[in-house]
Design a protein around this motif. Structure first.
Motif, short mmCIF file in Angstrom:
data_model
loop_
_atom_site.label_atom_id
_atom_site.label_comp_id
_atom_site.label_asym_id
_atom_site.label_seq_id
_atom_site.Cartn_x
_atom_site.Cartn_y
_atom_site.Cartn_z
N GLY A 64 0.82 -1.14 0.04
CA GLY A 64 -0.09 -0.08 -0.18
C GLY A 64 0.95 1.19 -0.11
N ALA A 65 0.11 2.35 0.42
CA ALA A 65 0.90 3.63 0.17
C ALA A 65 2.19 3.61 1.24
CB ALA A 65 0.06 4.75 0.73
N ALA A 66 2.04 2.89 2.17
CA ALA A 66 3.16 2.90 3.32
C ALA A 66 4.50 2.25 2.89
CB ALA A 66 2.89 2.52 4.64
N ASP A 67 4.39 1.53 1.62
CA ASP A 67 5.47 0.81 0.87
C ASP A 67 6.16 1.55 -0.05
OD1 ASP A 67 4.97 -1.84 2.68
OD2 ASP A 67 3.12 -1.69 1.67
N GLU A 68 5.57 2.77 -0.43
CA GLU A 68 6.37 3.53 -1.44
C GLU A 68 7.60 3.99 -1.37
OE1 GLU A 68 1.74 5.42 -2.72
OE2 GLU A 68 3.26 6.56 -1.61
N PRO A 69 8.24 3.97 -2.29
CA PRO A 69 9.64 4.59 -2.16
C PRO A 69 9.77 6.14 -1.98
CG PRO A 69 9.50 3.46 -4.52
CD PRO A 69 8.06 3.63 -3.86
N LEU A 70 10.71 6.66 -1.23
CA LEU A 70 10.65 7.97 -0.81
C LEU A 70 10.56 8.82 -2.04
CD1 LEU A 70 13.19 8.27 2.01
CD2 LEU A 70 10.68 8.84 2.22
N GLY A 71 9.86 9.86 -2.19
CA GLY A 71 9.69 10.98 -3.21
C GLY A 71 8.72 10.23 -4.40
N ASN A 72 8.02 8.97 -4.13
CA ASN A 72 7.09 8.55 -5.15
C ASN A 72 5.60 8.37 -4.36
OD1 ASN A 72 9.34 6.41 -7.01
ND2 ASN A 72 8.44 8.46 -7.61
N SER A 73 5.43 9.34 -3.51
CA SER A 73 4.22 9.32 -2.92
C SER A 73 3.08 9.18 -3.78
CB SER A 73 3.90 10.36 -1.55
OG SER A 73 3.81 11.64 -2.63
N TRP A 191 1.36 13.34 -1.97
CA TRP A 191 1.42 14.88 -1.97
C TRP A 191 1.55 15.27 -3.50
CZ3 TRP A 191 0.55 16.43 2.30
CH2 TRP A 191 1.23 15.76 3.56
N GLU A 192 1.28 16.69 -3.72
CA GLU A 192 0.84 16.79 -5.52
C GLU A 192 1.98 16.86 -6.25
OE1 GLU A 192 -1.18 20.60 -8.00
OE2 GLU A 192 -1.19 20.52 -5.85
N HIS A 193 3.28 17.71 -5.62
CA HIS A 193 4.33 17.95 -6.24
C HIS A 193 5.05 16.66 -6.63
CE1 HIS A 193 5.88 17.20 -2.06
NE2 HIS A 193 7.26 17.30 -2.68
N GLU A 194 4.89 15.73 -5.75
CA GLU A 194 5.51 14.13 -6.05
C GLU A 194 4.58 13.55 -7.07
OE1 GLU A 194 7.80 13.46 -2.08
OE2 GLU A 194 6.28 12.23 -2.45
N MET A 195 3.32 13.62 -7.04
CA MET A 195 2.54 13.09 -7.84
C MET A 195 2.50 13.53 -9.48
SD MET A 195 -1.17 13.32 -5.77
CE MET A 195 -2.20 12.74 -6.82
N ARG A 196 2.87 14.80 -9.47
CA ARG A 196 3.19 15.30 -10.82
C ARG A 196 4.33 14.78 -11.55
NH1 ARG A 196 0.15 19.16 -12.20
NH2 ARG A 196 -1.12 20.57 -10.72
N LEU A 198 5.11 11.58 -11.17
CA LEU A 198 5.24 10.07 -11.32
C LEU A 198 5.04 9.55 -12.82
CD1 LEU A 198 2.42 9.38 -8.53
CD2 LEU A 198 4.94 8.82 -8.46
N THR A 199 6.01 8.51 -13.32
CA THR A 199 6.04 7.93 -14.48
C THR A 199 5.65 6.76 -14.95
OG1 THR A 199 8.17 7.29 -14.17
CG2 THR A 199 8.03 9.63 -14.54
N THR A 200 5.59 6.34 -16.01
CA THR A 200 5.50 4.79 -16.40
C THR A 200 6.43 3.94 -15.93
OG1 THR A 200 4.27 5.71 -18.45
CG2 THR A 200 4.90 3.27 -18.54
N ALA A 201 7.55 4.47 -15.85
CA ALA A 201 8.82 3.52 -15.34
C ALA A 201 8.35 3.37 -13.73
CB ALA A 201 10.04 4.10 -15.52
#
Length: 450
Positions: A64-73, A191-196, A198-201
Motif C-alpha cells: 500500500g501507500a506506506a510501502d512506496e519509495p521516498l519521493g514517489n508518494s 503529495w501533489e508535487h510528487e504526484m506530478r 510519477l512516470t510509467t517507469a
C-alpha cells in the motif's frame, strides 16, 4: 475507484461489529471459511454463502501507500488506476466492459497497507473474473499514451477530494503531525508535487516489485465451495509464476514528547469541528494485548446515543451536536484512537474541547465500570448477527486482516476475544494510550471575516 483512507471513523471494530457473526461467549466460529494455498504461494480463502447464486471475488496485494519509495508518494494508488489500462492481450477498458456485460460490478481501493480489486458477479462467471485478474497480475501493459492522461485524473481527484475539502485538508495535516517519521503520515493519494512527477517507469517498477501471486490473497465469498474453486484457481492464478518479494521494512516511529495542535480556518467551513488522534497499538503491533480492550473502550465512549460522550455532551449538557470516539486497529504497524465533537450552531468550539478533555480526565481517573464493559461487549457482538447475509463484508474482513498481519483464526475468534475483555484491561489500555505526548488535536474553523 473507492479510496480507502477508511474514513477514520470507520475503524476495524466498527467493520467487525457489522460483519461478524456470534453473540455472547460463542465458540470460535464466525464465517467458517475454507482456505488453501497454490504452489506459487497464492493464498485463497473461500467463504461459502449459498443464499443466492452470486459471488464477490477480491484480490488483495500486501502493498500500500506506506510501502512506496521516498519521493514517489501516490504510486500505489496511481498503479491501482493503471491496472485498468489493459494487458498484453486485453485492451484498456475491456475488463470493466466485460464485467458490466455480465451484469456485475467492480471497483478497487488503496490503503496504507494493501491494495484490493473486486468484482461481484453471478457465480457462473467466477472463473472469468479469476482469469482476468490473473492476466493483469502477470501481464500489465503500460505506455505513456495511457499513463500520462491518468496522472491528470489522480491530480484532479486530489483537487476534488482534498484541496476542495477543508476537512480532508485538516485530516491530512493531522496525520502528518501524528506520525513524525513513519510513512503513515504521508497521504494515500500522495503529495501533489510528487504526484506530478510519477512516470510509467515508476508504475512498472512498483508493479514488478510487489504484484506477484506469493504477495497476494484471493478471497471469494458467495455461492461456491473451496472444492469448486481450487481447480479454477489452479487453471488461472496457478499459471502465474511467483517472484521474489522484498520484506516490508518500515521505519519505526520515534518517541514523542509533546502534543501537537493543528488549526485550519477556511471560508468554506460553516460549522466548526474538533478532533484528536492518539497513537495506539494495532492488532499486529500489540505488545500489551490491548487492541480488543480498546475496541470495547471505543464502544463505551461511542459515536451514538449509547456512548458516554454523546450522552454527556449532546443529550445532557447540550454543548455539542455530535461527539464520540473511535479506534482504528487494522494496520500493519501503528493504529489510532480518536475523538471528535462539533458545537451547537453559532456556538464556539472551546466548550466542546473542554467537555471532551474533562471526559478523558474522568475516564483516566475513575475508569469504566463493569456494567459499561458488559453492555459494550454485548453491543459489539449483537451488531454482528446479520454478517452471513453479506458477500462483500466477509471478503473485506478477511482481506484486510490477512494483509495486515492477522490470521484466519484471529478473525474467527473475534467474538470470544471481545467477550473475554475485562474492566481492568480497558482501564489499563486507556491509561496507556491516552497520553497527551502522543496526540494531535485538530480544529476546523470558519475563516473570520475582516
Amino acid at each position: 475507484m473507492i479510496r480507502s483512507t477508511l474514513a477514520r471513523r470507520l475503524c476495524l471494530s466498527a467493520l467487525f461489529a457489522f460483519t461478524l457473526v456470534g453473540a455472547g461467549p460463542a465458540p470460535a466460529a464466525v464465517f467458517n471459511p475454507e482456505t488453501f494455498t497454490l504452489d506459487n504461494g497464492l493464498q485463497v480463502v473461500v467463504v461459502p454463502n449459498h443464499r443466492a447464486p452470486v459471488v464477490t471475488h477480491m484480490v488483495w496485494y500486501r502493498v500500500g501507500a506506506a510501502d512506496e519509495p521516498l519521493g514517489n508518494s501516490g504510486i500505489a494508488h496511481f498503479l491501482e488506476h493503471l491496472m485498468f489500462k489493459g494487458t498484453e492481450t486485453m485492451p484498456p477498458g475491456a475488463f470493466s466492459s466485460e464485467v458490466a456485460r455480465l451484469g456485475g460490478n467492480e471497483n478497487a481501493f488503496t490503503a496504507q497497507d494493501y491494495t484490493a480489486y473486486f468484482q461481484t458477479v453471478a457465480a457462473e462467471h467466477l472463473e472469468t473474473m479469476m482469469r482476468f485478474e490473473a492476466d493483469r497480475m502477470a501481464n500489465l501493459a503500460l505506455t505513456d499514451e495511457h499513463v500520462l492522461p491518468e496522472r491528470q485524473v489522480i491530480l484532479e481527484e486530489r483537487r476534488q477530494r482534498v484541496e476542495n475539502d477543508p476537512g480532508a485538508q485538516l485530516s491530512e495535516m493531522m496525520r502528518a503531525s501524528l506520525f513524525l517519521h513513519h510513512p503513515y503520515g504521508t497521504p494515500i493519494i500522495g503529495w501533489e508535487h510528487e504526484m506530478r512527477g510519477l512516470t510509467t517507469a515508476d508504475a512498472l517498477a512498483f508493479y514488478e516489485k510487489w504484484y506477484t501471486p506469493n504477495n497476494a490473497i484471493v478471497v471469494i465469498s458467495g455461492d461456491v465451495t473451496a472444492e469448486e474453486v481450487r481447480p479454477m484457481a489452479e487453471r488461472t492464478y496457478g499459471q502465474v509464476p511467483r517472484r521474489a518479494v522484498p520484506e516490508r521494512k518500515r521505519v519505526e516511529e520515534p518517541a514523542q514528547t509533546a502534543p501537537r495542535r493543528v488549526v485550519l480556518e477556511s471560508a468554506q467551513v460553516q460549522q466548526p469541528s474538533w478532533s484528536r488522534l492518539y497513537l495506539a497499538p494495532s492488532y499486529n503491533r500489540d505488545p500489551e494485548n490491548a487492541a480488543y480492550a480498546l475496541e470495547v473502550l471505543a464502544e463505551i465512549l461511542g459515536d451514538g446515543p449509547p456512548g458516554r460522550l454523546y450522552r454527556g455532551l449532546v443529550v445532557e449538557d447540550k454543548v455539542a451536536t455530535s461527539a464520540g470516539a473511535y479506534y482504528s486497529a487494522d494496520a500493519f504497524d501503528l493504529g489510532t484512537f480518536g475523538f471528535y465533537g462539533s458545537p451547537l450552531p453559532g456556538a464556539e468550539i472551546e466548550p466542546v474541547e473542554a467537555a471532551i478533555d474533562a471526559a478523558i480526565d474522568r475516564l483516566l481517573k475513575e475508569g469504566v465500570t463493569e456494567a459499561e464493559v458488559e453492555a459494550a461487549k454485548g453491543r459489539l457482538q449483537a451488531g454482528a448477527v446479520k454478517a452471513r447475509d453479506s458477500l462483500f463484508g466477509p471478503a473485506r474482513t478477511f482481506g484486510a486482516a490477512l494483509t495486515t498481519g492477522s490470521t484466519i483464526e484471529d478473525v474467527e475468534s473475534w467474538p470470544e476475544r471481545i467477550g473475554a475483555v475485562t474492566v481492568e484491561q480497558v482501564n489499563e489500555a486507556a491509561r496507556a494510550v491516552l497520553t497527551p505526548e502522543t496526540s494531535v488535536t485538530g480544529l476546523l474553523l470558519p475563516k473570520p471575516t475582516s
